[in-house]
Write an enzyme that holds these catalytic residues in place. Structure first.
Site, short mmCIF file in Angstrom:
data_model
loop_
_atom_site.label_atom_id
_atom_site.label_comp_id
_atom_site.label_asym_id
_atom_site.label_seq_id
_atom_site.Cartn_x
_atom_site.Cartn_y
_atom_site.Cartn_z
CG HIS A 29 -3.42 -20.96 -6.39
ND1 HIS A 29 -3.86 -20.24 -7.47
CD2 HIS A 29 -2.25 -20.40 -6.02
CE1 HIS A 29 -3.00 -19.29 -7.76
NE2 HIS A 29 -2.01 -19.35 -6.89
CG ASP A 239 -9.17 3.42 -3.13
OD1 ASP A 239 -9.08 3.37 -1.88
OD2 ASP A 239 -9.44 4.46 -3.75
#
Length: 305
Positions: A29, A239
């Site tokens: 992070h 995708d």
């Protein structure tokens, strides 16, 4: 992950005999937030589908954002860094569409047409159910005047003037504080109003910060709940050449620094419920928490919204 020793990015692909696969990703992070990591994964998917370059070019120059970390947020993060991890029960739960619609309909009718988001409704449900469950199981110890806090990590790109394509960590922490008795006994639409008021302020009030800092990390930190939303950062649209994912979920280890719910993760197999992965209660509070959630679903009949 956000420690200096943690790898920047780790990815693992597990392929099943049926042809399906699971992509597991962990990232530090310190270099990116959820939006930034989604941008990275989108680029990986575009390359895997044969595109010559990513549709969103990455940006990481020093002038990519015009504002630094506000002092109020830095103070909260410093406080949270004093909390030690603890064991929580991992629960895979759903908040039904009928409950969400009921809250939204009632909220709109009581607030001159102002609407609330799905996440605001879900966060209100989770916060109240959790607070009630803890109070019902700890009557001899639970103080209704004790401070409880709801922490909402929020994408701050529009506030920080981030350039398009900026993928670094750009989060604000929105903070809602109240007493446990207030949260447990309030109507859900009133809790939604508390959440919206905190979001409207953008940065936490000093009074809220002062209340949060009264919490003793080794004792009362259990009164803190982090609720985060993955619904609008694009993970459900990734995708890699086989179409969109059937499910997006967060992996939780046995230990967590703060009670946490990751809400509104899209599920393609159920259009009438929003999935929530929760590590927000200890094992001995999990049954009461699930019962409170079941009771909440009885409050509203399916609405036309």
């Amino acid at each position: 992950m956000c420690r200096y020793s943690d790898p920047l990015v780790l990815m693992q692909v597990t392929v099943f005999s049926c042809g399906g696969f699971v992509l597991g990703v962990s990232f530090n992070h310190a270099i990116a937030d959820g939006v930034g990591m989604c941008q990275f994964l989108q680029a990986v998917g575009e390359f895997s589908r044969g595109l010559p370059s990513p549709s969103v070019l990455p940006v990481r120059q020093e002038d990519s954002i015009s504002l630094g970390v506000p002092p109020a947020i830095a103070k909260i993060l410093q406080f949270l860094g004093t909390i030690r991890p603890s064991q929580m029960a991992l629960l895979d739960i759903t908040v039904k569409q009928s409950l969400i619609n009921g809250i939204k309909y009632k909220y709109t009718s009581m607030n001159s047409g102002r609407t609330c988001t799905v996440f605001e409704a879900v966060a209100a449900v989770l916060w109240r159910c959790r607070t009630r469950a803890i109070m019902s199981m700890s009557k001899s110890k639970c103080n209704p005047e004790a401070v409880t806090a709801l922490i909402l990590p929020t994408n701050a790109r529009k506030y920080a003037g981030a350039k398009e394509g900026y993928y670094g960590n750009c989060l604000l922490v929105e903070l809602v504080t109240a007493t446990t008795g207030m949260v447990a006994n309030s109507d859900l639409v009133d809790i939604v109003k508390m959440i919206q008021d905190a979001k409207d302020r953008v940065l936490p009030d000093q009074a809220d910060i002062d209340e949060l800092l009264q919490v003793e990390p080794e004792e009362d930190w259990y009164n803190i709940l982090v609720a985060q939303c993955w619904r609008n950062i694009g993970l459900e649209a990734l995708d890699f050449g086989a179409g969109r994912p059937a499910r997006v979920m967060k992996y939780y280890r046995g230990m967590t620094w703060l009670p946490e719910c990751t809400a509104c993760i899209p599920c393609s197999n159920d259009l009438h419920a929003y999935n929530v992965l929760s590590v927000c209660v200890k094992d001995h509070h999990s049954r009461a928490f699930l019962q409170e959630l079941a009771d909440a679903h009885l409050l509203f009949k399916p609405s036309p919204l």
